[in-house]
Write a protein that holds these residues in place. Structure first.
Motif, PDB file in Angstrom:
ATOM      1  N   ASP A  27      43.751  29.731   9.809  1.00  0.00           N
ATOM      2  CA  ASP A  27      43.730  28.614  11.223  1.00  0.00           C
ATOM      3  C   ASP A  27      43.120  27.329  10.498  1.00  0.00           C
ATOM      4  OD1 ASP A  27      40.882  28.705  10.562  1.00  0.00           O
ATOM      5  OD2 ASP A  27      40.409  29.985  12.077  1.00  0.00           O
ATOM      6  N   ASP A  28      43.319  26.504  11.401  1.00  0.00           N
ATOM      7  CA  ASP A  28      43.093  24.975  10.923  1.00  0.00           C
ATOM      8  C   ASP A  28      41.473  24.769  10.343  1.00  0.00           C
ATOM      9  OD1 ASP A  28      44.774  23.452  13.855  1.00  0.00           O
ATOM     10  OD2 ASP A  28      45.535  24.076  11.714  1.00  0.00           O
ATOM     11  N   GLU A  29      40.745  25.675  10.837  1.00  0.00           N
ATOM     12  CA  GLU A  29      39.130  25.338  10.428  1.00  0.00           C
ATOM     13  C   GLU A  29      39.156  25.660   8.881  1.00  0.00           C
ATOM     14  OE1 GLU A  29      34.776  26.512  11.491  1.00  0.00           O
ATOM     15  OE2 GLU A  29      36.261  27.042  12.666  1.00  0.00           O
ATOM     16  N   GLU A  30      40.043  26.811   8.508  1.00  0.00           N
ATOM     17  CA  GLU A  30      39.909  27.250   7.061  1.00  0.00           C
ATOM     18  C   GLU A  30      40.454  26.389   6.214  1.00  0.00           C
ATOM     19  OE1 GLU A  30      39.903  32.184   7.730  1.00  0.00           O
ATOM     20  OE2 GLU A  30      41.977  31.033   7.667  1.00  0.00           O
ATOM     21  N   HIS A  31      41.551  25.345   7.005  1.00  0.00           N
ATOM     22  CA  HIS A  31      42.277  24.480   6.109  1.00  0.00           C
ATOM     23  C   HIS A  31      41.241  23.146   5.964  1.00  0.00           C
ATOM     24  CE1 HIS A  31      45.962  26.028   4.901  1.00  0.00           C
ATOM     25  NE2 HIS A  31      46.285  26.275   6.293  1.00  0.00           N
ATOM     26  N   GLY A  32      39.996  23.153   6.783  1.00  0.00           N
ATOM     27  CA  GLY A  32      39.114  22.088   6.590  1.00  0.00           C
ATOM     28  C   GLY A  32      39.806  21.124   7.654  1.00  0.00           C
ATOM     29  N   ARG A  33      40.528  21.600   8.613  1.00  0.00           N
ATOM     30  CA  ARG A  33      40.807  20.551   9.667  1.00  0.00           C
ATOM     31  C   ARG A  33      40.398  21.050  10.856  1.00  0.00           C
ATOM     32  NH1 ARG A  33      45.981  21.028  10.376  1.00  0.00           N
ATOM     33  NH2 ARG A  33      46.542  22.671   8.870  1.00  0.00           N
ATOM     34  N   CYS A  34      40.262  20.053  12.018  1.00  0.00           N
ATOM     35  CA  CYS A  34      39.925  20.371  13.113  1.00  0.00           C
ATOM     36  C   CYS A  34      40.911  19.964  13.971  1.00  0.00           C
ATOM     37  CB  CYS A  34      38.405  19.917  13.589  1.00  0.00           C
ATOM     38  SG  CYS A  34      38.098  18.317  13.399  1.00  0.00           S
ATOM     39  N   GLU A  35      41.135  20.539  15.394  1.00  0.00           N
ATOM     40  CA  GLU A  35      42.290  20.041  16.064  1.00  0.00           C
ATOM     41  C   GLU A  35      41.580  18.779  17.122  1.00  0.00           C
ATOM     42  OE1 GLU A  35      44.956  21.983  19.822  1.00  0.00           O
ATOM     43  OE2 GLU A  35      43.891  23.317  18.386  1.00  0.00           O
ATOM     44  N   GLU A  36      42.665  17.688  17.284  1.00  0.00           N
ATOM     45  CA  GLU A  36      42.349  16.694  17.988  1.00  0.00           C
ATOM     46  C   GLU A  36      42.079  17.176  19.440  1.00  0.00           C
ATOM     47  OE1 GLU A  36      44.286  13.087  15.521  1.00  0.00           O
ATOM     48  OE2 GLU A  36      45.627  14.437  16.870  1.00  0.00           O
ATOM     49  N   PRO A  37      41.213  16.544  20.197  1.00  0.00           N
ATOM     50  CA  PRO A  37      41.060  16.617  21.678  1.00  0.00           C
ATOM     51  C   PRO A  37      42.377  16.315  22.286  1.00  0.00           C
ATOM     52  CG  PRO A  37      39.006  15.617  20.721  1.00  0.00           C
ATOM     53  CD  PRO A  37      40.229  15.569  19.718  1.00  0.00           C
ATOM     54  N   SER A  38      42.679  16.824  23.293  1.00  0.00           N
ATOM     55  CA  SER A  38      44.122  16.721  24.056  1.00  0.00           C
ATOM     56  C   SER A  38      43.934  15.045  24.471  1.00  0.00           C
ATOM     57  CB  SER A  38      44.011  17.515  25.307  1.00  0.00           C
ATOM     58  OG  SER A  38      43.055  17.404  26.075  1.00  0.00           O
ATOM     59  N   HIS A  39      42.894  14.549  24.921  1.00  0.00           N
ATOM     60  CA  HIS A  39      43.152  13.145  25.292  1.00  0.00           C
ATOM     61  C   HIS A  39      43.312  11.981  24.287  1.00  0.00           C
ATOM     62  CE1 HIS A  39      39.109  12.314  24.006  1.00  0.00           C
ATOM     63  NE2 HIS A  39      38.628  13.352  24.281  1.00  0.00           N
ATOM     64  N   ASP A  40      42.850  12.592  22.882  1.00  0.00           N
ATOM     65  CA  ASP A  40      43.070  11.745  21.858  1.00  0.00           C
ATOM     66  C   ASP A  40      44.656  12.006  21.251  1.00  0.00           C
ATOM     67  OD1 ASP A  40      40.552  10.951  21.732  1.00  0.00           O
ATOM     68  OD2 ASP A  40      39.987  12.336  19.958  1.00  0.00           O
ATOM     69  N   ARG A  41      45.051  13.029  21.476  1.00  0.00           N
ATOM     70  CA  ARG A  41      46.537  13.179  21.147  1.00  0.00           C
ATOM     71  C   ARG A  41      47.471  12.501  22.162  1.00  0.00           C
ATOM     72  NH1 ARG A  41      44.952  18.722  20.964  1.00  0.00           N
ATOM     73  NH2 ARG A  41      46.277  19.245  22.679  1.00  0.00           N
ATOM     74  N   THR A  42      47.098  12.589  23.500  1.00  0.00           N
ATOM     75  CA  THR A  42      47.874  11.675  24.332  1.00  0.00           C
ATOM     76  C   THR A  42      47.697  10.497  24.140  1.00  0.00           C
ATOM     77  OG1 THR A  42      47.151  13.395  26.288  1.00  0.00           O
ATOM     78  CG2 THR A  42      48.207  11.219  26.797  1.00  0.00           C
ATOM     79  N   ALA A  43      46.618   9.798  23.876  1.00  0.00           N
ATOM     80  CA  ALA A  43      46.792   8.197  23.496  1.00  0.00           C
ATOM     81  C   ALA A  43      47.413   7.870  22.256  1.00  0.00           C
ATOM     82  CB  ALA A  43      45.115   7.890  23.162  1.00  0.00           C
ATOM     83  N   LEU A  44      47.459   8.756  21.366  1.00  0.00           N
ATOM     84  CA  LEU A  44      48.250   8.848  19.989  1.00  0.00           C
ATOM     85  C   LEU A  44      49.753   8.646  20.195  1.00  0.00           C
ATOM     86  CD1 LEU A  44      46.106  10.691  17.574  1.00  0.00           C
ATOM     87  CD2 LEU A  44      46.192   7.900  17.601  1.00  0.00           C
ATOM     88  N   ASP A  45      50.042   9.693  21.148  1.00  0.00           N
ATOM     89  CA  ASP A  45      51.340   9.803  21.351  1.00  0.00           C
ATOM     90  C   ASP A  45      52.096   8.573  22.241  1.00  0.00           C
ATOM     91  OD1 ASP A  45      51.442  12.234  20.454  1.00  0.00           O
ATOM     92  OD2 ASP A  45      51.501  13.349  22.393  1.00  0.00           O
ATOM     93  N   GLY A  46      51.300   7.916  22.761  1.00  0.00           N
ATOM     94  CA  GLY A  46      51.672   6.779  23.518  1.00  0.00           C
ATOM     95  C   GLY A  46      51.729   5.474  22.836  1.00  0.00           C
ATOM     96  N   VAL A  47      51.105   5.606  21.404  1.00  0.00           N
ATOM     97  CA  VAL A  47      51.355   4.460  20.789  1.00  0.00           C
ATOM     98  C   VAL A  47      52.837   4.031  20.299  1.00  0.00           C
ATOM     99  CG1 VAL A  47      50.553   3.485  18.303  1.00  0.00           C
ATOM    100  CG2 VAL A  47      48.943   4.628  19.716  1.00  0.00           C
ATOM    101  N   SER A  78      58.909   6.151  16.587  1.00  0.00           N
ATOM    102  CA  SER A  78      59.641   7.129  17.044  1.00  0.00           C
ATOM    103  C   SER A  78      58.764   8.320  17.271  1.00  0.00           C
ATOM    104  CB  SER A  78      60.694   7.783  16.264  1.00  0.00           C
ATOM    105  OG  SER A  78      60.085   8.116  14.999  1.00  0.00           O
ATOM    106  N   GLY A  79      57.252   8.151  16.816  1.00  0.00           N
ATOM    107  CA  GLY A  79      56.260   9.010  17.069  1.00  0.00           C
ATOM    108  C   GLY A  79      56.415  10.006  15.818  1.00  0.00           C
ATOM    109  N   GLN A  80      57.098   9.862  14.661  1.00  0.00           N
ATOM    110  CA  GLN A  80      57.028  11.096  13.671  1.00  0.00           C
ATOM    111  C   GLN A  80      55.880  10.522  12.547  1.00  0.00           C
ATOM    112  OE1 GLN A  80      61.248  10.715  12.018  1.00  0.00           O
ATOM    113  NE2 GLN A  80      61.990  11.340  13.746  1.00  0.00           N
ATOM    114  N   ARG A  81      55.227   9.492  12.855  1.00  0.00           N
ATOM    115  CA  ARG A  81      54.228   9.101  11.802  1.00  0.00           C
ATOM    116  C   ARG A  81      52.976   8.747  12.802  1.00  0.00           C
ATOM    117  NH1 ARG A  81      53.670   6.629   6.650  1.00  0.00           N
ATOM    118  NH2 ARG A  81      51.395   6.523   6.343  1.00  0.00           N
ATOM    119  N   LYS A  82      51.898   9.294  12.037  1.00  0.00           N
ATOM    120  CA  LYS A  82      50.665   9.236  12.944  1.00  0.00           C
ATOM    121  C   LYS A  82      50.084   7.976  12.605  1.00  0.00           C
ATOM    122  CE  LYS A  82      46.139  11.133  13.204  1.00  0.00           C
ATOM    123  NZ  LYS A  82      45.109  11.996  12.810  1.00  0.00           N
TER     124      LYS A  82
END
Length: 212
Positions: A2-22, A56-60
């Protein structure tokens, strides 16, 4: 794995929504200024392919990419990322009623700096019930400063103890201000309820509000 084992944590949904709108905002801002990707690339040093992927949303979007874009577009960074609107400034008052007195907090927290335990002041409206006979004062002292303004009725204010005790009566439109290291006490002066607005420090809140 899982993501935690890769050393990553999932972004909160509201953060993802804000980033998607950029992506959409970046494209709209560029088009509104009549610029091509090549022109923005020349002005920011960001490659055309990276700009295209951002739009296009393909780059964070990262701060390293957004800062030069904000400078180039002469636009606040908040406009690019879609910062949330200012919160509701209204204070939702919940009256505190104890021993016949009503206290209405008029501020979210401290006024004029400080924190919950710091030197800032807290604003309150107080309604003191009428009295048939003058009560016996019980002055108390604490660190800080207090200010009060009488809206209606007449307030009896006692400062000091023993031979140094002084008594004052304040009416509508009058205000009092004093160092709370001086023992003090206040109540209605007679057969009419008193309405007042007061500013208390943290210790004043504990004495005049929390311990009512």
């Amino acid at each position: 794995m899982d993501d935690e084992e890769h050393g990553r944590c999932e972004e909160p949904s509201h953060d993802r929504t804000a980033l998607d709108g950029v992506a959409g905002r970046l494209r709209l801002i560029r088009q509104a200024r009549g610029l091509t990707l090549s022109q923005v690339s020349a002005g920011t040093g960001i490659s055309v392919s990276t700009l295209s992927r951002l739009e296009s949303g393909q780059r964070k979007p990262t701060l390293e990419l957004l800062l030069p874009l904000a400078r180039h577009y002469r636009s606040p960074l908040d406009d690019l990322v879609g910062a949330p609107p200012v919160g509701d400034p209204r204070v939702h008052i919940r009256p505190i009623r104890r021993q016949g007195r009503t206290v209405l907090p008029l501020s979210h927290g401290v006024v004029g700096g400080g924190n919950d335990d710091g030197p800032g002041l807290r604003a309150y409206k107080q309604i003191l019930p009428a009295v048939r006979e003058p009560a016996r004062p019980h002055p108390r002292s604490h660190p800080g400063h207090e200010w009060m303004y009488i809206i209606s009725g007449r307030l009896r204010l006692v400062l000091g103890v023993g031979a140094d005790q002084r008594e004052f009566e304040l009416g509508p439109g009058e205000a009092a201000e004093f160092d709370t290291r001086t023992p003090h006490w206040f109540d209605a002066a007679g057969p009419e309820a008193v309405e007042l607005v007061a500013l208390f420090g943290a210790d004043g809140q504990r004495i005049h509000v929390s311990e009512l």
